[in-house]
Design an enzyme around this catalytic site. Sequence first.
Site, PDB file in Angstrom:
ATOM      1  CG  ASP A 121      -0.172   0.254   2.507  1.00  6.72           C
ATOM      2  OD1 ASP A 121      -0.807   0.521   3.525  1.00  6.72           O
ATOM      3  OD2 ASP A 121       1.073   0.226   2.481  1.00  6.72           O
TER       4      ASP A 121
ATOM      5  CG  ASP B  41      -6.180  -5.648   1.446  1.00  2.00           C
ATOM      6  OD1 ASP B  41      -6.713  -4.745   0.769  1.00  2.00           O
ATOM      7  OD2 ASP B  41      -5.859  -5.527   2.640  1.00  2.00           O
TER       8      ASP B  41
ATOM      9  CB  CYS C 210      -7.534 -26.124   6.051  1.00  2.00           C
ATOM     10  SG  CYS C 210      -7.817 -25.975   7.830  1.00  2.00           S
TER      11      CYS C 210
ATOM     12  CB  CYS D 151     -10.383 -28.769   9.092  1.00  2.00           C
ATOM     13  SG  CYS D 151     -10.964 -27.135   9.581  1.00  2.00           S
TER      14      CYS D 151
HETATM   15  C1  62D Z   1      -3.105   2.147  -0.512  1.00  2.00           C
HETATM   16  C2  62D Z   1      -3.319   3.185   0.573  1.00  2.00           C
HETATM   17  N1  62D Z   1      -4.562   3.900   0.308  1.00  2.00           N
HETATM   18  C3  62D Z   1      -5.734   3.452   0.733  1.00  2.00           C
HETATM   19  N2  62D Z   1      -5.807   2.356   1.513  1.00  2.00           N
HETATM   20  C4  62D Z   1      -7.040   1.961   1.978  1.00  2.00           C
HETATM   21  C5  62D Z   1      -7.105   0.866   2.841  1.00  2.00           C
HETATM   22  C6  62D Z   1      -8.357   0.482   3.339  1.00  2.00           C
HETATM   23  N3  62D Z   1      -8.734  -0.478   4.239  1.00  2.00           N
HETATM   24  C7  62D Z   1     -10.069  -0.357   4.369  1.00  2.00           C
HETATM   25  N4  62D Z   1     -10.831  -1.095   5.204  1.00  2.00           N
HETATM   26  C8  62D Z   1     -10.242  -1.990   6.145  1.00  2.00           C
HETATM   27  N5  62D Z   1     -10.575   0.611   3.594  1.00  2.00           N
HETATM   28  C9  62D Z   1      -9.531   1.169   2.942  1.00  2.00           C
HETATM   29  C10 62D Z   1      -9.464   2.253   2.066  1.00  2.00           C
HETATM   30  C11 62D Z   1      -8.214   2.651   1.588  1.00  2.00           C
HETATM   31  C12 62D Z   1      -8.081   3.790   0.712  1.00  2.00           C
HETATM   32  O1  62D Z   1      -9.067   4.453   0.324  1.00  2.00           O
HETATM   33  N6  62D Z   1      -6.838   4.162   0.331  1.00  2.00           N
END
Ligand code: 62D
Length: 372
Positions: free
Chosen positions: A96, A270, A310, A313
Site C-alpha cells: 500500500d 485484501d 485444511c 481441520c
Molecule cells: C493504498 C493506501 N490507500 C488506501 N488504503 C485503503 C485501505 C483500506 N482499508 C479499508 N478497510 C479496512 N478501507 C480502505 C481504504 C483505503 C483507501 O481508500 N486508500
Amino acid sequence: MTTPAVTYNLIKKDKHTGARLGQITTPHGTFDTPMFMPVGTQASVKAMAPEELKEMGAGVILANTYHLWLRPGEDLVEEAGGLHQFMNWDQGILTDSGGFQVFSLAELRNITEEGVHFKNHLNGQKLFLSPEKAIAIENALGADIMMSFDECPPFFESYDYIKKSIERTSRWAERGLRAHKNPQTQALFGIVQGGGHKALREQSARDLVSLDFPGYSIGGLSVGESKAEMNHVLDFTTPLLPENKPRYLMGVGSPDALIDGVIRGVDMFDCVLPTRIARNGTCMTSKGRLVVKNAKYARDFRPLDEKCNCYACRNYTRAYIRHLLKTDEIFGLRLTSYHNLYFLLDLMRKIRAAIKEDRLLDFRAEFFEEYG
Ligand SMILES: CCNc1nc2cc3[nH]c(NC)nc3cc2c(=O)[nH]1
C-alpha cells in the site's frame, strides 16, 4: 510502448452478473482472479510460514509501506535485495502507499497539497509523507504492485470536502506516476475515491483512467459504511474502470462482502480480518463464525469446520484448539490463522469455479443459506 509490469487477462465474464474470471501476470508469476490477498503488514502474514501460504494457494500477499518505512526502514529492505528476498516469498507482493495507515494510526497533524504531516505512532517523532516519498519507499521495497498515495476521506464527509480531496488525490496520483522509478518491474495502481457520491466517483475515475494506470483500486470503502452502501458505490464505480485491467477493493474482507464484490466486478481483495479474528479464537466456517474458545467446545472433538479440508481441520479438533488458546499455546493461533486464511482462499476457488459454470448467483444463495 514498453510492456507494463502487470497485465490482466479477462478469461470469461459471468453471464448473469458483473463477475469476471481472469488472470493477473506479474514479474513473480501469474495468478487467478478473483483473488483474496493475505495481509503481511510487517513483511510477515502473522504466524504463517511462506510454505504454508503457498500450500493453501495464496498468490499475492500484502505488506504495509508505512510500517516497513518505520521499521526496519526501506533502505534495509532494499539492501536485503527487496521484500521478496527479505521475507523469502517468491510470488506476488503488493504494497500500500502508507496514506491509509497514517490516517488510521498516526496522530494526524495536517494534510497539505505537498503531502501529509503527522507523528510517528511509535515515538511521536514528526514525519512527512508525500506522493514522491511514498513511491520512493515502494520502489525500494520492490513490490510487484504498488499503490498510489491518496487520501481516504471519511465516507460521510461533505460533497465539497470530498470533491477537493479527490482532485488533490488525482494530482498526487500524477506526481506518483512521475516519481515512479521502475514501471517495467513494478506496476503502480491508481485509487479511485469519491465517497458515496456518484458524480465524484465519475470525476475521480475519469482523472485516473486518463493517466492510464495498469490497474485500479476502489478506495474510500470498508471504512464504516454499511454493506448496502458499499455495494451501491461498487454498482456505479466498477463500470467506470477499464474492463481489461484489474480492479482491487481494499480492506474487504468477510465472506459475504467478497462474494458481493466479485458480483460487482471486483478482481482483487485484501483484509486483515482472517488473521486478526483468528488471534482471539474466532474462526470462519461454512456455517458462520465459530468462537472456538467458548466453553461449549471444550469436549467437541470435531474439526473447526467439518466441510473444510485444511491442515487444521484434517488434523485437530475444536477441543484441542480451544485448549491451546486457553493455555496461550502459540500453536493455537497458528491453527486458527491457517484455517481462516485457507477458508477465504478456498472460497475464492469456489467463486472462480462458479463463474466458470455461470452459477455464481446459485453459489451465493447456497453459501448464504448455510453461512447465516
Ligand atoms: C493504498 C493506501 N490507500 C488506501 N488504503 C485503503 C485501505 C483500506 N482499508 C479499508 N478497510 C479496512 N478501507 C480502505 C481504504 C483505503 C483507501 O481508500 N486508500
